[in-house]
Design an enzyme around this catalytic site. Structure first.
Site, PDB file in Angstrom:
ATOM      1  N   LYS A   1      13.468 -14.656 -22.239  1.00 22.97           N
ATOM      2  CA  LYS A   1      14.871 -14.482 -21.850  1.00 22.97           C
ATOM      3  C   LYS A   1      15.202 -15.237 -20.565  1.00 22.97           C
ATOM      4  CE  LYS A   1      15.392  -9.899 -24.060  1.00 22.97           C
ATOM      5  NZ  LYS A   1      16.661  -9.887 -24.832  1.00 22.97           N
TER       6      LYS A   1
ATOM      7  N   LYS B   1      19.299  -7.310 -19.262  1.00 26.73           N
ATOM      8  CA  LYS B   1      18.577  -7.223 -20.534  1.00 26.73           C
ATOM      9  C   LYS B   1      17.130  -6.945 -20.207  1.00 26.73           C
ATOM     10  CE  LYS B   1      20.137 -11.427 -21.448  1.00 26.73           C
ATOM     11  NZ  LYS B   1      20.547 -11.532 -22.841  1.00 26.73           N
ATOM     12  N   ARG B   2      16.316  -6.613 -21.207  1.00 27.18           N
ATOM     13  CA  ARG B   2      14.894  -6.416 -20.938  1.00 27.18           C
ATOM     14  C   ARG B   2      14.324  -7.646 -20.250  1.00 27.18           C
ATOM     15  NH1 ARG B   2      11.953  -2.295 -23.354  1.00 27.18           N
ATOM     16  NH2 ARG B   2      10.286  -3.126 -22.064  1.00 27.18           N
TER      17      ARG B   2
END
Ligand SMILES: *Cc1c(COP(=O)(O)O)cnc(C)c1O
Length: 803
Positions: free
Chosen positions: A543, A537-538
């Site tokens: 995150k 994911k980015r």
């Protein structure tokens, strides 16, 4: 046109003739890339028949249409998806094979259309696939960026950004439509005057005019005639207007406007160009909708009845003042009538609760770049204040104003001008109601609603995982392909050891494909019998890729210290791009790569532990990475990830979610049960409580826990790098800024969760059961379900009927 995809023989003949005629050589002498381009054009032309039929059907039945305005569409490659949706994949595959061409090699010639940053853009792409497949007339509106975000390379353990020239061989799917171009005006001044009836008029003298020219791509539905349009606007010079500045500067302005995808999805910088881009595709998109509407209906009174516009986040929110401008200035509507039409037409989707990511623009910039639009925003604000104050809610206006502290609050403008505001997962929508937009909820109870995100099960299951698809078909029949809720039928087999073994075998095939890719691209050998643990994911602090790599560092140090310590062999896969200007994120990428090098080359541990960083995360990488995972890491700080969609792709391919109770993870667990996921860490309430009491202190965790201390100290004491400042940003962010995302606070809980996964994987039958349950319960997360809810509850959109 005769159908050249009708049979293998017809295809071969037409294909050879087309390649040969286009390039003026014998077929045998043409290049592979020329063959790919020809094949793409043949598919596009074949789709044109249905494209025309769709347009006619919509026109004749005067159906309502949706326009999905999104700054980003992360389409990936389209050849396989288009061939399969058209139902001609096998004909083409076999035909090519007869000609000595492997269809997989053809597929490799297509570049990913990476017109976006990450999840938000990929959602838009999934939505287009679902709209067409559900026979709903819904189109995309975006910018034809000449370069995608960037191509990521890792050099000396660090991210390097290279230009992503996705159109270097052209774009086979698009059709240039210069006759539909629109003049977009920027800057300059407005002269206001009153006519003889006392009516207010104004003349706008822009300082810059750029021509927006559309390129249309067909969006082909699955085994249906419906073919919608993705309209991408490019910038060209306007020959008719004398520009105020120098010609050279003008050409530069035109080029820059559509050069690049805005390289940051979290912290708006690089300002003015971005605002120009936003207005550019909004103005052009609105203009083309209005023109098309008038051709059919001759009036704009019924615009809201025939057109729905969905704003994918606030980037296209200028639709609201722009539509007001067109209705009032070009078509003489009074304010109240125009406003009613705008509100009926427009709806807004929110994608973030992070204050720094909620879009705000300097009032001076908006005023100077878009003077007329700014006047309209001021008027919207004035009337909004009047409305709020007269509801007896005077005290709260400051909380809901659009213009405040010298800035334009785009989310507030979006809410005020829309008839629907939705979040993208149940938890996220609840946070919008209770917290971020609570005053709006007070003014308009029920305005905020939820539409949990989804993914197209066609791309993410049927096409990218044919092994699993085939097995599912053999086990539960083919119905799930058109009705993903039918995956639930798999529940009857979760305890069948025979079936369990077959699913293991299908997973093993995908793991082998990933292992081969990693060997070929990176030269790293991975053990397909190890647990494949993926986080792709980015790269963003919230995150928490840092939590994951800290876990790896902890395990490695433990293995080194205590030779009797054993873990089930595990391979950690990471894939992530960091925004070029996001230094902390880039340092985390460096840490992951340095740890990977050390761990992978240590003969004492590398039978048990490997770390692979796959560069250039993109749709094509995702298509081979996610379906090979045993464990899906979804470990954001609770309350920060609006939904996530990566989590759904993994689940549908049989991975166990290792996650916090955040975003759509909550709904995943709701379906599979806590025993079929691995949930850990602080809940939203815990985080809110700690924030409220100001009680989180990172040093308490550091001082009281030896294992945490060792990991943090290893950033500076030479375990990973001889330079004690190598990871200074990470260290400072955690220890001197009190660890905004609670990495250390969740660390022990994360380690515990990983230990439980280690144990669970050893029980083959139990693991297979979990895998099957995750697949069985994933139908809910098809974007077909999401889109049906938008269609019923927001757009009032009905399927096209072909007479
Ligand atoms: C699905 C997807 C995303 C979104 O992933 P999240 O884990 O939800 O952040 C981003 N990029 C690509 C290429 C994807 O396919």
């Amino acid at each position: 046109m005769s159908n050249c995809f009708e049979s293998k023989e017809a295809f071969k003949e037409a294909f050879k003739a087309n390649v040969s005629n286009t390039y003026g050589r014998d077929f045998e002498d043409t290049y592979e890339e020329e063959r790919f381009l020809t094949l793409g054009h043949m598919v596009r032309d074949y789709a044109s028949e249905n494209w025309r039929a769709t347009k006619n059907a919509v026109k004749n039945s005067q159906s309502k249409q949706l326009f999905y305005f999104s700054m980003e569409f992360l389409m990936g490659r389209l050849l396989t998806s288009n061939l399969m949706n058209l139902g001609v994949y096998d004909v083409v595959k076999e035909g090519l094979s007869d000609l000595g061409i492997d269809i997989n090699d053809m597929e490799e010639f297509e570049s990913d259309a990476g017109l976006g940053n990450g999840g938000l853009g990929r959602l838009a792409a999934c939505f287009l696939d679902s709209l067409a497949s559900l026979n709903l007339p819904g189109h995309g509106n975006c910018i034809r960026y000449h370069y995608g975000l960037f191509k990521q390379k890792i050099v000396n353990n660090q991210q390097v950004e290279l230009p992503d020239c996705w159109m270097k061989s052209g774009n086979v799917w698009e059709i240039w439509k210069p006759q539909h171009s629109v003049r977009v005006r920027f800057g300059g001044t407005i002269d206001a005057y009153m006519d003889q009836y006392g009516k207010f008029h104004q003349t706008y003298r822009p300082s810059l005019v750029i021509k927006a020219v559309p390129y249309d791509e067909p969006i082909i539905g699955y085994h249906t005639k419906t073919t919608n349009t993705l309209r991408l606007w490019d910038a060209e010079v306007d020959e008719e207007t004398a520009q105020s500045g120098s010609l050279f500067n003008y050409l530069d302005d035109v080029t820059q406007l559509t050069a690049n995808v805005y390289p940051d999805d979290s912290t708006p910088k690089g300002k003015e160009l971005r605002l120009r881009q936003e207005y550019f595709f909004v103005c052009a998109g609105v203009d083309s909708i209005i023109r098309k509407h008038l051709r059919t209906y001759k009036t704009l009174d019924n615009l809201g009845e025939k057109v729905a516009i969905q704003l994918n986040d606030t980037h296209p929110v200028l639709v609201i003042p722009e539509l007001m401008r067109v209705l009032m200035d070009d078509y003489d509507y009074e304010w109240d009538d125009a406003w009613k039409i705008v509100k009926e037409t427009v709806a807004y989707t929110n994608h973030t609760v992070m204050a720094e990511a909620l879009e705000k623009w300097d009032q001076n910039l908006v005023r100077s770049l878009l003077p007329r639009i700014y006047m309209i925003i001021e008027e919207i604000e004035k009337r909004w204040k009047f409305f709020v104050d007269h509801k007896g809610l005077c005290g709260i206006f400051n909380q809901v104003s659009i213009l405040k502290d010298g800035q334009v609050h785009m989310a507030h403008l979006a809410i005020v001008g829309s008839h629907s505001v939705n979040g993208v997962a149940a938890l996220h929508s609840q946070i919008l109601k209770d917290d971020v937009f609570k005053y709006f909820e007070q003014i308009y109870p029920g305005l905020i609603n939820n539409k949990t995100n989804g993914i197209t099960h066609r791309r993410w299951l049927l096409y990218s995982n044919p092994q699993l698809t085939k097995l599912l078909e053999e086990t539960i029949g083919p119905e799930f392909k058109t009705n993903p809720a039918k995956l639930e039928d798999l529940m009857d087999y979760v305890d069948d050891t025979n079936v369990q073994e077959k699913f293991f075998a299908a997973k093993m095939e995908r793991k082998q494909i990933l292992a081969d890719y990693v060997k070929k691209e990176l030269g790293i050998e991975v053990d397909v019998n190890s647990i494949f643990d993926c986080q792709a994911k980015r790269l963003h602090a919230y995150k928490r890729q840092l939590l994951n790599i800290f876990g790896v560092m902890h395990t490695y140090m433990k293995l080194k210290k205590d030779p009797s310590y054993r873990i089930y062999p595990r391979t950690f896969f990471f894939s992530a791009k960091a925004a070029a200007s996001y230094s902390l994120a880039k340092e985390i990428i460096k840490l992951i790569n340095i740890v990977a090098n050390k761990v992978n080359n240590d003969p004492q541990t590398n039978k048990y532990l490997k770390v692979v960083f796959i560069p250039n995360y993109s749709v094509s990488v995702a298509e081979i990475l996610l379906n090979a995972a045993d464990v899906s890491e979804q470990i954001s700080t609770a309350g920060k990830e609006a939904s996530g969609t990566g989590n759904m792709k993994y689940m549908m391919n049989g991975a166990l979610t290792l996650g916090t109770l955040d975003g759509a993870n909550v709904e995943i667990v709701e379906r599979v049960g806590f025993e079929n996921a691995q949930i850990f860490g602080f809940r939203v309430e815990d985080i809110n409580h700690m924030k409220h009491e100001n009680s989180y202190n990172v040093w308490t965790y550091y001082n009281n826990n030896e294992e945490i201390r060792q990991v943090v100290d290893s950033l500076r004491n030479g375990v990973w790098s001889s330079n004690p400042d190598e990871f200074r940003l990470i260290y400072n962010d955690l220890m001197l800024r009190n660890d905004e995302f609670f990495v250390l606070g969740d660390f022990m809980s994360y380690i515990q969760a990983q230990a439980e996964i280690d144990q669970k994987y050893r029980n083959r039958s139990q693991w297979a059961r979990m895998m099957l349950i995750n697949i069985a319960k994933s139908g809910y997360f098809s974007s077909d379900r999401t889109i049906q809810q938008y269609a019923d509850e927001i757009w009032n959109l009905k399927p096209i009927s072909f007479k």
